[in-house]
Scaffold this active site. Structure first.
Site, short mmCIF file in Angstrom:
data_model
loop_
_atom_site.label_atom_id
_atom_site.label_comp_id
_atom_site.label_asym_id
_atom_site.label_seq_id
_atom_site.Cartn_x
_atom_site.Cartn_y
_atom_site.Cartn_z
N MET A 1 0.84 -1.21 0.00
CA MET A 1 0.00 0.00 0.00
C MET A 1 0.87 1.25 0.00
O MET A 1 0.39 2.36 0.29
CB MET A 1 -0.92 0.01 1.21
CG MET A 1 -1.91 -1.15 1.20
SD MET A 1 -3.42 -0.79 2.09
CE MET A 1 -2.79 -0.52 3.73
N HIS B 1 8.88 1.28 3.72
CA HIS B 1 9.95 1.36 4.72
C HIS B 1 10.86 0.16 4.53
O HIS B 1 10.71 -0.61 3.56
CB HIS B 1 9.36 1.43 6.14
CG HIS B 1 8.33 0.37 6.41
ND1 HIS B 1 8.63 -0.98 6.43
CD2 HIS B 1 7.00 0.45 6.63
CE1 HIS B 1 7.54 -1.67 6.67
NE2 HIS B 1 6.52 -0.83 6.79
N GLY C 1 10.96 -2.66 5.89
CA GLY C 1 10.25 -3.95 5.80
C GLY C 1 9.86 -4.26 4.37
O GLY C 1 10.07 -5.37 3.87
N HIS C 2 9.28 -3.25 3.69
CA HIS C 2 8.93 -3.45 2.28
C HIS C 2 10.19 -3.67 1.44
O HIS C 2 10.20 -4.49 0.52
CB HIS C 2 8.19 -2.22 1.73
CG HIS C 2 6.90 -1.90 2.42
ND1 HIS C 2 6.76 -0.84 3.28
CD2 HIS C 2 5.68 -2.49 2.36
CE1 HIS C 2 5.52 -0.78 3.72
NE2 HIS C 2 4.83 -1.78 3.18
N GLN D 1 -10.44 -2.45 1.75
CA GLN D 1 -10.04 -3.15 2.97
C GLN D 1 -10.06 -2.25 4.21
O GLN D 1 -9.65 -2.68 5.28
CB GLN D 1 -8.66 -3.80 2.78
CG GLN D 1 -7.51 -2.84 2.70
CD GLN D 1 -6.23 -3.56 2.31
OE1 GLN D 1 -6.10 -4.06 1.20
NE2 GLN D 1 -5.27 -3.62 3.21
N GLY E 1 4.75 -10.28 3.89
CA GLY E 1 5.42 -10.23 5.17
C GLY E 1 4.70 -11.07 6.22
O GLY E 1 3.47 -11.11 6.25
N LYS E 2 5.49 -11.74 7.07
CA LYS E 2 4.88 -12.48 8.19
C LYS E 2 4.33 -11.53 9.25
O LYS E 2 3.62 -11.95 10.15
CB LYS E 2 5.92 -13.40 8.84
CG LYS E 2 6.25 -14.63 8.04
CD LYS E 2 7.08 -15.56 8.92
CE LYS E 2 7.51 -16.80 8.19
NZ LYS E 2 8.35 -17.67 9.04
N GLN F 1 -3.07 -12.24 7.30
CA GLN F 1 -3.16 -11.95 5.86
C GLN F 1 -2.42 -13.02 5.05
O GLN F 1 -2.92 -13.53 4.05
CB GLN F 1 -2.56 -10.57 5.59
CG GLN F 1 -2.38 -10.24 4.12
CD GLN F 1 -1.99 -8.79 3.92
OE1 GLN F 1 -2.83 -7.93 3.96
NE2 GLN F 1 -0.71 -8.52 3.71
N SER G 1 6.30 -0.41 10.44
CA SER G 1 4.95 -0.30 9.89
C SER G 1 4.73 1.11 9.38
O SER G 1 5.22 2.07 9.98
CB SER G 1 3.92 -0.61 10.98
OG SER G 1 2.63 -0.19 10.57
P1 AMP Z 1 1.38 -2.92 3.50
O1 AMP Z 1 1.97 -1.87 2.60
O2 AMP Z 1 1.36 -2.54 4.93
O3 AMP Z 1 0.07 -3.46 2.97
O4 AMP Z 1 2.38 -4.15 3.43
C1 AMP Z 1 2.81 -4.69 2.21
C2 AMP Z 1 3.57 -5.95 2.50
O5 AMP Z 1 4.70 -5.63 3.31
C3 AMP Z 1 2.77 -6.98 3.29
O6 AMP Z 1 3.04 -8.28 2.77
C4 AMP Z 1 3.28 -6.82 4.69
O7 AMP Z 1 3.17 -7.98 5.48
C5 AMP Z 1 4.74 -6.48 4.44
N1 AMP Z 1 5.34 -5.78 5.58
C6 AMP Z 1 4.87 -4.68 6.22
N2 AMP Z 1 5.67 -4.36 7.26
C7 AMP Z 1 6.67 -5.28 7.28
C8 AMP Z 1 7.80 -5.51 8.11
N3 AMP Z 1 8.08 -4.71 9.15
N4 AMP Z 1 8.61 -6.54 7.84
C9 AMP Z 1 8.34 -7.37 6.79
N5 AMP Z 1 7.29 -7.22 5.97
C10 AMP Z 1 6.45 -6.19 6.19
#
Ligand code: AMP
Length: 283
Positions: free
Chosen positions: A28, A32, A34-35, A62, A148-149, A154, A186
């Site tokens: 989305m 950061h 994580g992404h 969502q 991501g776990k 999800q 996050s």
């Molecule tokens: P989002 O943009 O929040 O919808 O997340 C996109 C993807 O990034 C999803 O598969 C999340 O699980 C993953 N994700 C978000 N934060 C983290 C993180 N801190 N570490 C690993 N994966 C992440």
């Protein structure tokens, strides 16, 4: 790196690249580290000859009516730099009108795994996730996808969707990337004020302690593990308001049974308007 904003362009990019292995990372935006780790993992999986596609789309379907859809951070310019730096080949960043026609009348519903944990307090959330991910899978035509776990429920639901709807896509789950103090990265961490930010790492600390009690202390009583976490949050994070703390079977997301192979603990805690989630596998 190709930046694609509409379905027509995406279809023509896909047809030019037909036969090339494609690994997909749905997001989305407000990217950061994580992404970035997901994109790097996708790059590894695709190899030098394959393609990595990242989607950036804040999916209105969502979000509940009182959730943060309108204030969700949108940082496309910075996001594109992160995608480029971590090896993406193409970005799909459509407008909502592009994916959802005003008279659309068909969507997906998940009827089991989404009834607990986050789904219990966010009705319809995972129906929206499944609908958008299914549409993105159909559009991107990927061979593999990376999630991501951190969003544990999800990931389980996407695996179920791929199984139940016969998508020929390999799903990979990537470990959560954290700040040095343990807080899971996050896009929503930016909603935290200084006091909330200082208390938020308690989620990780309490989960690690519960894992120690399970593994080293042999504590198998889910209620006890839950209470330990609750007590630690109450003691160390008075600004936190617990939404749920659940000890579950990692595959079914239900209460563990004799047949359970892997137990996980998942938590969601509000700090101000930010709802933070985290989880840990007990192995
Ligand atoms: P989002 O943009 O929040 O919808 O997340 C996109 C993807 O990034 C999803 O598969 C999340 O699980 C993953 N994700 C978000 N934060 C983290 C993180 N801190 N570490 C690993 N994966 C992440």
């Amino acid at each position: 790196m190709n930046v694609i904003n509409n379905i027509r362009q995406l279809r023509s990019w896909s047809s030019i690249n037909r036969g090339t292995r494609c690994v997909f990372v749905p997001t989305m935006g407000a990217l950061h580290e994580g992404h970035a780790a997901l994109i790097r993992a996708a790059r590894e999986l695709a190899g030098q000859s394959g393609n990595v596609v990242v989607s950036i789309f804040v999916n209105p379907l969502q979000f509940g009516p009182n959730e943060d859809f309108s204030k969700y951070p949108r940082t496309l310019v910075e996001d594109l730099a992160i995608c480029r730096d971590n090896g993406a080949d193409a970005i799909f960043a459509p407008k909502a009108e592009e994916l959802y026609l005003p008279d659309r009348s068909i969507q997906l519903f998940e009827t089991s795994l989404s009834k607990t944990l986050c789904g219990a307090s966010r009705p319809g959330h995972f129906d929206g996730v499944c609908t958008v991910v299914a549409k993105l899978f159909n559009l991107v035509q990927c061979d593999e996808a990376v999630f991501g776990k951190k969003d544990y429920q999800q990931l389980a639901i996407i695996r179920r969707m791929v199984r139940d709807l016969d998508y020929n896509i390999i799903i990979h789950g990537i470990d959560t990337i954290r700040e040095p103090d343990g807080l899971a990265m996050s896009s929503r961490n930016r909603y935290l004020n200084a006091d909330e930010r200082a208390q938020a790492p308690v989620l990780r600390a309490a989960l690690v302690k519960a894992r120690e009690a399970y593994i080293k202390g042999g504590e198998r009583d889910g209620k006890m593990l839950r209470q330990m976490i609750l007590d630690q949050i109450a003691a160390e994070a008075p600004l936190g308001r617990v939404d749920y703390i659940e000890v579950v079977d990692a595959a079914t997301l239900q209460t563990p049974t004799e047949a359970t192979q892997l137990v996980a603990i998942a938590v969601a805690v509000f700090f101000g308007s930010a709802r933070l989630i985290d989880n840990i596998e007990l192995k």
